[in-house]
Design a protein around this motif. Structure first.
Motif, short mmCIF file in Angstrom:
data_model
loop_
_atom_site.label_atom_id
_atom_site.label_comp_id
_atom_site.label_asym_id
_atom_site.label_seq_id
_atom_site.Cartn_x
_atom_site.Cartn_y
_atom_site.Cartn_z
N LYS A 1 -27.20 -31.14 22.80
CA LYS A 1 -25.91 -30.98 21.37
C LYS A 1 -25.62 -28.82 20.70
O LYS A 1 -24.34 -28.56 22.06
CB LYS A 1 -25.05 -31.84 20.75
N LEU A 2 -26.49 -28.85 20.42
CA LEU A 2 -26.47 -27.39 19.55
C LEU A 2 -26.67 -26.00 20.90
O LEU A 2 -26.04 -25.51 20.38
CB LEU A 2 -27.25 -27.21 18.73
N ASP A 3 -27.22 -26.85 21.08
CA ASP A 3 -28.29 -25.79 22.68
C ASP A 3 -26.47 -26.06 23.78
O ASP A 3 -25.69 -24.76 23.95
CB ASP A 3 -29.08 -25.91 23.64
N ALA A 4 -25.61 -27.06 23.60
CA ALA A 4 -24.85 -26.37 24.82
C ALA A 4 -23.47 -25.42 24.02
O ALA A 4 -22.83 -25.01 24.97
CB ALA A 4 -23.60 -28.00 24.85
N THR A 5 -23.70 -26.42 23.32
CA THR A 5 -22.40 -25.33 22.46
C THR A 5 -22.52 -23.59 22.26
O THR A 5 -21.99 -22.86 22.43
CB THR A 5 -21.53 -26.47 21.08
N ALA A 6 -23.38 -23.86 21.95
CA ALA A 6 -24.09 -22.34 21.88
C ALA A 6 -24.25 -21.31 23.15
O ALA A 6 -23.82 -20.30 23.31
CB ALA A 6 -26.05 -22.39 20.77
N LYS A 7 -24.61 -22.66 23.97
CA LYS A 7 -24.19 -21.48 25.43
C LYS A 7 -23.19 -21.12 25.62
O LYS A 7 -22.53 -19.85 25.94
CB LYS A 7 -25.00 -22.78 26.32
N TYR B 1 -30.90 -22.78 12.71
CA TYR B 1 -30.59 -23.94 13.53
C TYR B 1 -31.42 -23.56 14.65
O TYR B 1 -30.27 -24.19 16.03
CB TYR B 1 -30.64 -24.91 13.83
N ASN B 2 -31.87 -22.35 15.16
CA ASN B 2 -32.36 -21.94 16.47
C ASN B 2 -30.74 -22.00 17.33
O ASN B 2 -30.51 -21.74 18.53
CB ASN B 2 -32.58 -23.27 17.10
N THR B 3 -29.90 -21.15 16.67
CA THR B 3 -28.67 -20.93 16.91
C THR B 3 -28.86 -19.61 17.59
O THR B 3 -29.41 -18.50 16.50
CB THR B 3 -27.59 -21.02 16.06
N PRO B 4 -27.90 -18.89 18.08
CA PRO B 4 -27.84 -17.48 18.96
C PRO B 4 -27.20 -16.61 17.78
O PRO B 4 -26.41 -16.61 17.58
CB PRO B 4 -27.44 -17.34 19.85
N GLU B 5 -28.45 -15.94 17.37
CA GLU B 5 -27.95 -14.50 16.77
C GLU B 5 -26.61 -13.76 16.58
O GLU B 5 -26.38 -13.36 17.70
CB GLU B 5 -28.89 -13.88 16.10
N GLY B 6 -25.32 -13.88 15.18
CA GLY B 6 -24.40 -13.09 16.28
C GLY B 6 -22.99 -13.79 16.49
O GLY B 6 -22.35 -12.63 16.81
N VAL B 7 -23.31 -14.87 16.96
CA VAL B 7 -22.13 -15.37 16.88
C VAL B 7 -21.30 -16.42 16.06
O VAL B 7 -22.23 -16.70 15.42
CB VAL B 7 -22.44 -16.50 18.66
N MET B 8 -20.13 -16.51 15.72
CA MET B 8 -19.14 -17.48 15.01
C MET B 8 -20.23 -18.79 15.09
O MET B 8 -19.08 -19.89 16.19
CB MET B 8 -18.62 -17.67 15.08
#
Ligand code: NAX
Length: 332
Positions: free
Chosen positions: A311-317, A277-284
């Motif tokens: 929303k996904l981008d904001a929480t990923a950041k 889902y295009n989230t940054p690899e390696g974060v929980m």
């Protein structure tokens, strides 16, 4: 009866611990026929309180509780354990910045990761509840390199349960008739409670929550902020943070790991991102997962619209910033 399961609960003398020790001891997680040996860790000044908790657990005469091991020593607490609820953390003190709290708490999880690495079974399943839960779980796994990192997860189940309860109340249906609400991202105010893929049973018919509620502005507005701010609302009302509901959610989370998810249902938990889902690899990152044989898999292929992607981008950041601050704090 089955072999006893060794379960560690940290912060066992605290608020959540008080409910959690009872719930685990009652058989709610590992099964009513599975004996448990409870390893209860807290810090030295809390030993007298912890002994009081042990007295009460003994007095509950719970058939599942085979032994109680109260301790302030991580070696004793983590020795040969099968499951760990890492709840103990430093509470936020007045005037403390979020960054200071993060720095103090990730150091606790670094030390506990190192101790888990040395003393726990390699199959141990570790649930991190203490905040910042996602980033603490990441640090704990990083310092326990001999334990598979898939064995670590962070709790967003309380957010999921809160979201489910809000929707059930809105529709006037039992909470168990609402399924597959997702919490994406961080257990913080940037989390994204998402009902786009959720279903509800209304008048005997299974319908999508979106079709049942028919109020886009509520689902994209008040619903999300109510769930994001629920912890604060409980503090305002109770003058104490969520404890009973947090303990119940921790039990739900570990029970899902231990016993698996039901067919067609998924649950949310913070797990290592593989970039899905295009989230940054390696974060929980909290994702919808299904679980079988104690192994989770991220539910794939759910359509993500522009609103959700934002929303996904904001929480990923936020999770990337937390990760960077945490790694720096552990090196100091
Ligand atoms: P309490 O302050 O009541 O209890 C924490 C306990 O942890 C205390 O007994 C303390 O002595 C102990 N402790 C501190 N450092 C320790 C260490 N190094 N080793 C072992 N024990 C240690 O807090 P409580 O309300 O029980 O909350 C515990 C944690 O859960 C907090 O970090 C809180 O922010 C977090 N929460 C996480 C939630 C989630 O959904 N992930 C929701 C509930 C809760 O807010």
């Amino acid at each position: 009866m089955a072999e006893p399961v060794r379960v560690c609960i940290t912060g066992a003398a605290g608020q959540i611990g008080y409910s959690l020790v009872y719930m685990v001891g009652s058989g709610a997680v590992f099964g009513a026929d599975t004996p448990v040996i409870l390893h209860l860790l807290d810090i030295a000044p809390m030993m007298s309180v912890l002994n009081g908790v042990c007295m009460e657990i003994s007095d509950c005469a719970l058939p599942c509780v085979r032994d109680l091991i109260p301790t302030d020593n991580p070696e004793v607490a983590f020795k040969d354990i099968d499951a760990a609820f890492l709840v103990g953390a430093m509470p936020r003190k007045e005037g403390m910045e979020r960054k200071d709290l993060l720095a103090a708490n990730v150091k606790i999880f670094k030390v506990q990761g190192e101790a888990l690495d040395k003393f726990a079974k390699k199959s141990v399943k570790v649930l991190v509840v203490g905040n910042p839960a996602n980033t603490n779980a990441l640090i704990c796994a990083k310092y326990a390199p001999s334990i598979p990192r898939e064995n670590f997860s962070a709790m967003t189940r309380l957010d999921q349960n809160r979201a489910q309860a809000q929707i059930a109340q809105r529709l006037g249906i039992p909470v168990m008739d609402v399924k597959n609400i997702i919490i994406w991202g961080n257990h913080s105010s940037t989390q994204f409670p998402d009902v786009r893929h959720a279903s509800a049973t209304v008048n005997g018919q299974k319908v999508s929550v979106y079709d049942a509620i028919k109020d886009d502005s509520y689902l994209k507005g008040d619903f999300i902020t109510t769930v994001q701010k629920r912890g604060g609302a409980v503090i305002a009302a109770r003058r104490l943070s969520s404890a009973m509901s947090a303990a119940k959610a921790a039990c739900d989370h570990m029970k899902s790991i231990w016993q698996g998810t039901s067919e067609g249902q998924y649950v949310s938990m913070g797990v290592f991102s593989d970039g899905s889902y295009n989230t940054p690899e390696g974060v929980m990152f909290s994702f919808p997962v299904t679980i079988k044989d104690k192994k989770w898999s991220i539910v794939m292929g759910l359509p993500i619209d522009d609103f959700a992607q934002g929303k996904l981008d904001a929480t990923a950041k936020e999770l990337c910033e937390e990760r960077d601050d945490a790694i720096a704090a552990c090196q100091n």
